[in-house]
Design a protein around this motif. Sequence first.
Motif, PDB file in Angstrom:
ATOM      1  N   ASP A   2     -22.921  -5.811   0.449  1.00 40.67           N
ATOM      2  CA  ASP A   2     -23.455  -6.822   1.357  1.00 40.67           C
ATOM      3  C   ASP A   2     -24.116  -6.179   2.568  1.00 40.67           C
ATOM      4  OD1 ASP A   2     -22.688  -8.933  -0.215  1.00 40.67           O
ATOM      5  OD2 ASP A   2     -20.839  -9.336   0.895  1.00 40.67           O
ATOM      6  N   LEU A   5     -27.632  -4.882   1.597  1.00 33.90           N
ATOM      7  CA  LEU A   5     -28.592  -5.979   1.470  1.00 33.90           C
ATOM      8  C   LEU A   5     -28.915  -6.601   2.824  1.00 33.90           C
ATOM      9  CD1 LEU A   5     -27.362  -7.682  -1.812  1.00 33.90           C
ATOM     10  CD2 LEU A   5     -29.347  -6.191  -1.480  1.00 33.90           C
ATOM     11  N   THR A   6     -27.936  -6.696   3.708  1.00 37.20           N
ATOM     12  CA  THR A   6     -28.178  -7.198   5.055  1.00 37.20           C
ATOM     13  C   THR A   6     -29.118  -6.265   5.811  1.00 37.20           C
ATOM     14  OG1 THR A   6     -26.012  -8.261   5.122  1.00 37.20           O
ATOM     15  CG2 THR A   6     -27.098  -7.863   7.232  1.00 37.20           C
ATOM     16  N   LEU A   8     -31.322  -4.195   4.505  1.00 38.84           N
ATOM     17  CA  LEU A   8     -32.646  -4.315   3.896  1.00 38.84           C
ATOM     18  C   LEU A   8     -33.346  -5.583   4.363  1.00 38.84           C
ATOM     19  CD1 LEU A   8     -34.773  -3.275   1.936  1.00 38.84           C
ATOM     20  CD2 LEU A   8     -33.543  -4.467   0.103  1.00 38.84           C
ATOM     21  N   ALA A   9     -32.605  -6.678   4.422  1.00 38.39           N
ATOM     22  CA  ALA A   9     -33.183  -7.939   4.891  1.00 38.39           C
ATOM     23  C   ALA A   9     -33.655  -7.819   6.339  1.00 38.39           C
ATOM     24  CB  ALA A   9     -32.158  -9.066   4.758  1.00 38.39           C
ATOM     25  N   LEU A  10     -32.879  -7.166   7.185  1.00 41.33           N
ATOM     26  CA  LEU A  10     -33.274  -6.999   8.580  1.00 41.33           C
ATOM     27  C   LEU A  10     -34.521  -6.125   8.711  1.00 41.33           C
ATOM     28  CD1 LEU A  10     -29.791  -6.603  10.275  1.00 41.33           C
ATOM     29  CD2 LEU A  10     -31.374  -8.525  10.494  1.00 41.33           C
ATOM     30  N   LEU A  12     -36.909  -5.851   6.484  1.00 39.38           N
ATOM     31  CA  LEU A  12     -38.025  -6.676   6.032  1.00 39.38           C
ATOM     32  C   LEU A  12     -38.426  -7.712   7.079  1.00 39.38           C
ATOM     33  CD1 LEU A  12     -37.025  -7.194   2.301  1.00 39.38           C
ATOM     34  CD2 LEU A  12     -38.876  -5.771   3.203  1.00 39.38           C
ATOM     35  N   ILE A  13     -37.453  -8.282   7.783  1.00 37.55           N
ATOM     36  CA  ILE A  13     -37.749  -9.245   8.838  1.00 37.55           C
ATOM     37  C   ILE A  13     -38.527  -8.584   9.966  1.00 37.55           C
ATOM     38  CG2 ILE A  13     -36.704 -10.632  10.678  1.00 37.55           C
ATOM     39  CD1 ILE A  13     -34.469 -11.316   8.613  1.00 37.55           C
TER      40      ILE A  13
END
Length: 62
Positions: A2, A5-6, A8-10, A12-13
């Motif tokens: 998790d 993935l968190t 990676l998401a940050l 990308l944001i």
Amino acid sequence: MDAVLTGLALVLIVEGLAYALAPSLIERMLEAMRDMPLDARRLVGLAALGMGIVLLWILRAV
């Protein structure tokens, strides 16, 4: 998993915001990087890597 993935998401944001809000600034930064010597770009990358590792270490310790 998790946390990965968190993270990676940050990333990308933040990248998406930079391209959406200031595309001309990104273009100028890429041109400036193209003019930098390869060793300087490598040093900038290593410095960013080091700062990221230190920041992650600090956040995990708190």
